[in-house]
Design a protein around this motif. Structure first.
Motif, short mmCIF file in Angstrom:
data_model
loop_
_atom_site.label_atom_id
_atom_site.label_comp_id
_atom_site.label_asym_id
_atom_site.label_seq_id
_atom_site.Cartn_x
_atom_site.Cartn_y
_atom_site.Cartn_z
N MET A 66 0.83 -1.20 0.00
CA MET A 66 0.00 0.00 0.00
C MET A 66 0.86 1.24 0.00
O MET A 66 0.79 2.08 -0.87
CB MET A 66 -0.90 0.05 1.25
N GLU A 67 1.74 1.33 1.01
CA GLU A 67 2.53 2.54 1.10
C GLU A 67 3.52 2.64 -0.05
O GLU A 67 4.09 3.68 -0.28
CB GLU A 67 3.26 2.60 2.45
N SER A 68 3.68 1.52 -0.77
CA SER A 68 4.71 1.50 -1.81
C SER A 68 4.44 2.55 -2.88
O SER A 68 5.36 3.19 -3.36
CB SER A 68 4.79 0.12 -2.45
N SER A 69 3.18 2.75 -3.22
CA SER A 69 2.90 3.70 -4.28
C SER A 69 3.15 5.13 -3.83
O SER A 69 3.43 6.01 -4.64
CB SER A 69 1.46 3.53 -4.76
N ALA A 70 3.03 5.36 -2.55
CA ALA A 70 3.23 6.72 -2.05
C ALA A 70 4.71 7.09 -2.05
O ALA A 70 5.08 8.20 -2.43
CB ALA A 70 2.67 6.83 -0.64
N LYS A 71 5.54 6.15 -1.66
CA LYS A 71 6.97 6.46 -1.57
C LYS A 71 7.57 6.56 -2.96
O LYS A 71 7.34 5.73 -3.81
CB LYS A 71 7.68 5.37 -0.78
N VAL A 72 8.36 7.60 -3.16
CA VAL A 72 8.93 7.82 -4.48
C VAL A 72 10.11 6.90 -4.71
O VAL A 72 10.37 6.47 -5.83
CB VAL A 72 9.38 9.28 -4.64
N ASP A 73 10.84 6.59 -3.63
CA ASP A 73 12.09 5.88 -3.85
C ASP A 73 11.93 4.36 -3.92
O ASP A 73 12.89 3.63 -3.99
CB ASP A 73 13.10 6.24 -2.76
N VAL A 74 10.68 3.89 -3.93
CA VAL A 74 10.51 2.46 -4.19
C VAL A 74 10.68 2.24 -5.69
O VAL A 74 9.96 2.83 -6.49
CB VAL A 74 9.12 1.99 -3.74
N PRO A 75 11.65 1.42 -6.06
CA PRO A 75 11.91 1.26 -7.49
C PRO A 75 10.75 0.56 -8.20
O PRO A 75 10.06 -0.26 -7.59
CB PRO A 75 13.16 0.38 -7.55
N ALA A 76 10.58 0.90 -9.45
CA ALA A 76 9.58 0.21 -10.25
C ALA A 76 9.99 -1.24 -10.41
O ALA A 76 9.17 -2.15 -10.31
CB ALA A 76 9.44 0.88 -11.61
N VAL A 77 11.27 -1.44 -10.66
CA VAL A 77 11.79 -2.80 -10.81
C VAL A 77 13.03 -2.93 -9.95
O VAL A 77 13.90 -2.06 -9.99
CB VAL A 77 12.18 -3.10 -12.27
N ASP A 78 13.10 -4.01 -9.19
CA ASP A 78 14.30 -4.25 -8.41
C ASP A 78 14.65 -5.72 -8.54
O ASP A 78 13.95 -6.58 -8.02
CB ASP A 78 14.02 -3.88 -6.94
N MET A 79 15.71 -6.00 -9.26
CA MET A 79 16.15 -7.38 -9.42
C MET A 79 17.40 -7.56 -8.59
O MET A 79 18.30 -6.73 -8.64
CB MET A 79 16.45 -7.70 -10.90
N ARG A 80 17.45 -8.65 -7.81
CA ARG A 80 18.58 -8.84 -6.89
C ARG A 80 19.18 -10.22 -7.07
O ARG A 80 18.47 -11.22 -7.00
CB ARG A 80 18.11 -8.77 -5.43
#
Ligand SMILES: Nc1ncnc2c1ncn2[C@@H]1O[C@H](COP(=O)(O)OP(=O)(O)OP(=O)(O)O)[C@@H](O)[C@H]1O
Ligand SMILES: [Mg+2]
Lengths: 394, 518
Positions: free
Chosen positions: B1-15
């Protein structure tokens, strides 16, 4: 547009448990390629067993009957009873010849489904030579090769028709080869009910003795164990055809061209290969082998031309070629399996079980081929637990 | 939920992504972080694992190890369908469209939504709207085979947008485009990024990467070499160094040509394109031994048809083709091969290679007829394999083994395989169509050297390319083709970039035209 929360169901791990995931294989590993037909046939037999018990037949009994009819029993072998194997060889012979011919054409993606017709024309040409062209006293050393040549040429020329139509007019060979099957059968009927008929019976007269392929039983004077065995020289034609086709594909320029054309005709053209010539040639060899099967069946088994001398060998050949993955050696193996089923089928009640098994094998093999392109992965639960923790925690 | 609000959550994160293929470690603990609304470039040598990584992100392959997060949510995709549900869509190196279907039908293909009832009008309407919004000019009712490569690519983009892709992956989208089309595509991509789409973009053209990308990730041999570098903070030279691990010159030393007699010429050549329209309207050119004739022009002006007509792969409707003074007009392709004409086709999948045959067998496609490989009617498999081992080494083809089917090679290595086959037979005429398309900077340099080496050994080279820089750095003489006609032929020293550019766009320039007649 997707907001990122919808549609998570399928992509997302489920509850905290072991999870089984099915994914497509990129490559079929080699080992799987080789054992997959065996797995699939066993699976087919298992499905067949279930159906058999539903209709009230004991599958173990039925299978052991079929098997012993087709291949014999260990006790029988010790006693020197090899007639089941001989019978199966008789059935496998035309299957090998037609199967390997079909496999060759399929390698070039020429979908020759006309082996049945080519077999009939080969048989017809053989009969012409044995009954009408050569005198009955002709030495077998001339008679048999002449009949082989006639059978092969008959099938080859008949195969050339769809080849030429495809090469120059781009007519779909699936349709032409299929239609030509019926033409060949009617053509044949005309002769056995007309000019070549024996008192209007739908049979030609019997071939002279010199036109018969030698059978194992002909050697029973010297080897008593061969008494009554009907396996004939045709099986050697089959094995020779397999060796030749295998060699062609692997070690000759022509075989290389066949494989290139089959995989990418544009690249073949670019490499300067003659597509038209190859299409006709492949159809001729493929048809010729089917024609040779017709010759071997008449000269080795039936000894005359009749309406129903083939229970659809040329059609079964398509299934065989496919099951053998278009590998010539595989054709021998699969042909023996189907030959065994044909022999076993005559031995067990109720009639029709073998046809049913045939159907099941085909069905399971085609379906199973598809399934084997996928693999199953089992995901350990802790990865998922970790995610669940994150989802609730952060 | 909060993910969309935060700007610094990457659209894609591959690890820590690991992907093994038999004999290759294609991705070795690779990380990739891409933020929403950015254009992220993925760079690396041929076979570095770029396409593999993106195939994993788009659900086509499954990683052996590692995790993927999309907008903070851990995901695992079983198929591209799962990925598109998360808004991830990929456009592949070679397109996946059905030529006989219309644009709208192709867009529909494989969608779950209207199973049996197709409403072409409605789809066409939606497609039209999308194509206007994103500046993707294409007529929804035309058939795919009627479209240029650039237009087909727009269809692929539309297909993904129609399916709701917000994260768009493009694997070497510009390799097949004309400069103008590249400009249009970039316009579109910028527009999409502005409206919140995320774009991951693979390319070997460093200038383009610097022009369009916000950040750059570099792979080398399956490993991460640089992660998310700001595009504004690096130079082209630095990027090249990161990619291949050594200095790249971008300039090639070349001796003056020693041009000899004419080895190949076409006179007043006429031919039609696939649709039966005139593609060559009287082309005359001469290639001499020991020189490289560069044929510049925007793709689709008859270059492909010219190469095919020379090589006997397309009927010549008028005019003459001569090789070593011998007329070979409309000769069978094998005649040209025997005359020592090497042809590097532009379509490496469709024409240049046999996908299910091994690399070794692909390498023999040209010379299987002759000793040592051809031996009467037989093939000497020992010689065939020996040749393959040698060529793989000399031409630096990265492949798990010589028995690997060629369809498993990376795009660049497939091209190297074709070059190895065509250039190894000591050809006397080389017709090279876009020979470095899709090659990394290092490999491009190698190909340029090879072409020069052929020239210095006395071959006549016809280099067909739309990359003016390539032509300028290699060619001894330069011809310009426009709508099936030669605009001019000039010596490379006298060439004026502006003039060439104008001619490529169809403007006749006095001085150039005059020389062209000579
Ligand atoms: N399906 C596959 N099976 C086996 N090997 C593969 C497969 N796909 C890719 N490879 C190998 O994995 C390596 C990475 O390939 P990939 O296509 O990802 O390279 P790339 O970075 O896209 O290169 P290019 O710039 O040439 O397109 C190569 O060595 C390639 O041969
Ligand atoms: Mg790639």
């Amino acid at each position: 547009m997707s907001t990122g929360t919808e549609g998570l169901v399928s992509g997302n791990p489920g509850p905290r448990s072991w999870r089984v995931k099915i994914e497509r294989r990129l490559e079929q590993p080699r080992w799987l390629m080789w054992i997959s037909p065996i797995i699939l046939i066993l699976a087919a037999l298992a499905v067949g067993a279930v159906l058999l018990s539903i209709v009230g037949v004991d599958p173990r009994l039925a299978y052991s009957r079929i098997f012993s009819a087709a291949f014999g029993t260990p006790a029988g072998w010790l006693r020197g009873e090899i007639y089941p194997l001989s019978d199966t060889t008789v059935k496998a012979t035309p299957l090998i010849l037609t199967g390997v011919g079909v496999a060759l054409a399929f390698r070039m993606r020429m979908w020759n489904i006309g082996a049945e017709g080519q077999l009939f024309i080969g048989a017809w040409a053989t009969t012409g030579v044995a009954l009408h062209l050569l005198s009955p006293e002709t030495s077998p050393w001339i008679m048999i090769p002449a009949m082989m040549l006639a059978g092969f040429l008959g099938g080859a020329l008949y195969g050339a028709i769809p080849g030429v139509l495809k090469a120059w007019l781009n007519v779909n060979e699936i349709i032409t080869t299929l239609m030509l099957n019926y033409v060949a059968i009617f053509f044949n009927n005309y002769f056995i009910y007309g000019p070549w008929a024996l008192r209007g019976f739908g049979l030609s007269p019997r071939f002279p003795r010199n036109a018969w392929l030698p059978r194992l039983m002909d050697l029973s004077d010297r080897f008593p164990i061969f008494r009554g065995l009907t396996a004939h020289l045709g099986i050697l034609f089959g094995v020779a055809a397999v060796v030749v086709v295998w060699y062609i594909l692997k070690y000759t320029k022509w075989g290389y061209e066949i494989r290139v054309i089959g995989d990418n005709p544009e690249a073949a053209r670019y490499a300067g290969m003659n597509l038209k010539r190859n299409i006709v040639l492949v159809m001729m060899v493929s048809g010729g082998l089917a024609g040779l099967a017709g010759m071997s069946e008449l000269s080795g088994v039936v000894h005359l031309l009749q309406e129903r001398f083939s229970p659809g060998y040329g059609f079964t050949a398509i299934i065989i070629a496919w099951l053998a993955k278009l590998n010539p050696w595989g054709v021998i193996l699969v042909s023996y399996l189907f030959g065994g089923l044909l022999v076993g089928g005559d031995q067990i009640q109720p009639f029709g079980i073998v046809q049913m098994l045939n159907g099941i094998i085909l069905f399971v093999v085609i379906g199973g081929e598809l399934l084997l392109q996928y693999r199953v992965r089992i995901l350990r639960p802790e990865r998922i637990v970790e995610r669940a923790a994150e989802a609730s925690g952060s | 939920m909060e993910s969309s609000a935060k700007v610094d959550v990457p659209a894609v994160d591959m690890r820590g992504i690991v992907k093994r293929f038999p004999g290759v470690l294609a991705n070795d603990h690779v990380d990739l972080t891409v933020y929403e609304g950015e254009v992220h470039a993925l760079l690396g040598e041929n076979g570095a694992g770029k396409s593999t990584l993106m195939n994993i992100l788009s659900g086509l392959y499954q990683p052996d190890e590692g995790e993927i997060r999309v907008r903070g949510e851990r995901v695992s995709f079983g198929s591209p369908k799962d990925a598109i549900r998360q808004g991830i869509g990929m456009i592949h190196q070679h397109f996946m469209l059905v030529p006989s279907f219309s644009v709208a039908e192709n867009i529909m293909l494989g969608m779950d939504e209207p199973r049996f009832l197709l409403d072409p009008q409605k789809i066409e309407g939606t497609v039209r709207e999308l194509s206007e919004r994103y500046n993707l000019d294409v007529d929804p009712s035309s058939k795919i085979w009627q479209l240029s490569v650039g237009e087909q690519q727009r269809v692929e983009v539309l297909k993904m947008l129609y399916r709701g892709a917000t994260i768009l992956i493009m694997d070497e989208p510009t390799a097949v485009l004309t400069p103008q089309e590249v400009e249009d595509l970039f316009q579109t991509l910028r527009g999409m990024a502005k409206s919140g789409h995320t774009i991951i973009f693979i390319s070997h053209k460093l200038d383009e990467v610097l022009a369009i990308a916000d950040r750059i990730t570099v792979l080398r041999r399956g490993r991460l070499e640089a992660a998310g570098v700001e595009a504004s903070s690096v130079t082209k030279k630095e990027l090249a160094h990161l990619m291949v691990g050594r200095e790249v010159l971008f300039r090639i030393e070349k001796k003056p040509a020693k041009a000899g007699e004419v080895v190949m010429e076409v006179e007043d050549l006429q031919a039609e394109d696939d649709k039966g329209l005139p593609a060559l309207k009287g082309v005359s050119l001469q290639v001499r031994s020991g020189e490289i004739l560069g044929l510049a022009g925007v793709a689709g002006n008859g270059q492909r048809e010219l190469a095919q007509a020379i090589c006997g792969l397309r009927p010549v409707m008028g005019g003459v083709v001569r090789v070593h003074g011998k007329e070979v007009t409309n000769a069978a392709p094998v005649v040209l091969i025997k005359e020592g004409v090497a042809y590097i086709p532009e379509d490496r999948h469709g024409v240049g290679s046999v996908p299910n045959l091994s690399v070794a067998e692909n390498l023999a496609l040209r010379n299987y007829r002759w000793p040592p490989i051809g031996n009467g009617w037989r093939i000497n498999r020992v010689a065939l394999r020996k040749q393959a081992v040698e060529l793989v080494q000399t031409f630096d083809i990265v492949t798990p083994s010589i028995d690997t089917p060629s369809r498993l090679l990376s795009g660049g290595n497939l091209q190297k395989m074709i070059l190895a086959r065509e250039l190894s037979g000591d050809p006397r005429v080389v017709i090279a169509v876009h020979p470095t398309r899709g090659l990394d900077v290092g490999a491009t340099e190698a190909v340029h050297r090879l072409l020069l080496q052929e020239r210095d050994q006395g071959a006549g080279v016809l280099l067909i390319s739309e990359d003016l820089d390539e032509i300028l750095s290699l060619a001894d003489r330069i011809a310009v083709i426009y709508e099936g006609q030669i605009m001019s032929v000039v010596d490379a020293e006298d060439a004026d970039i502006e003039e060439l550019g104008l001619q490529m766009a169809g403007t006749r320039v006095g001085a150039g035209a005059e020389k062209g007649e000579a």
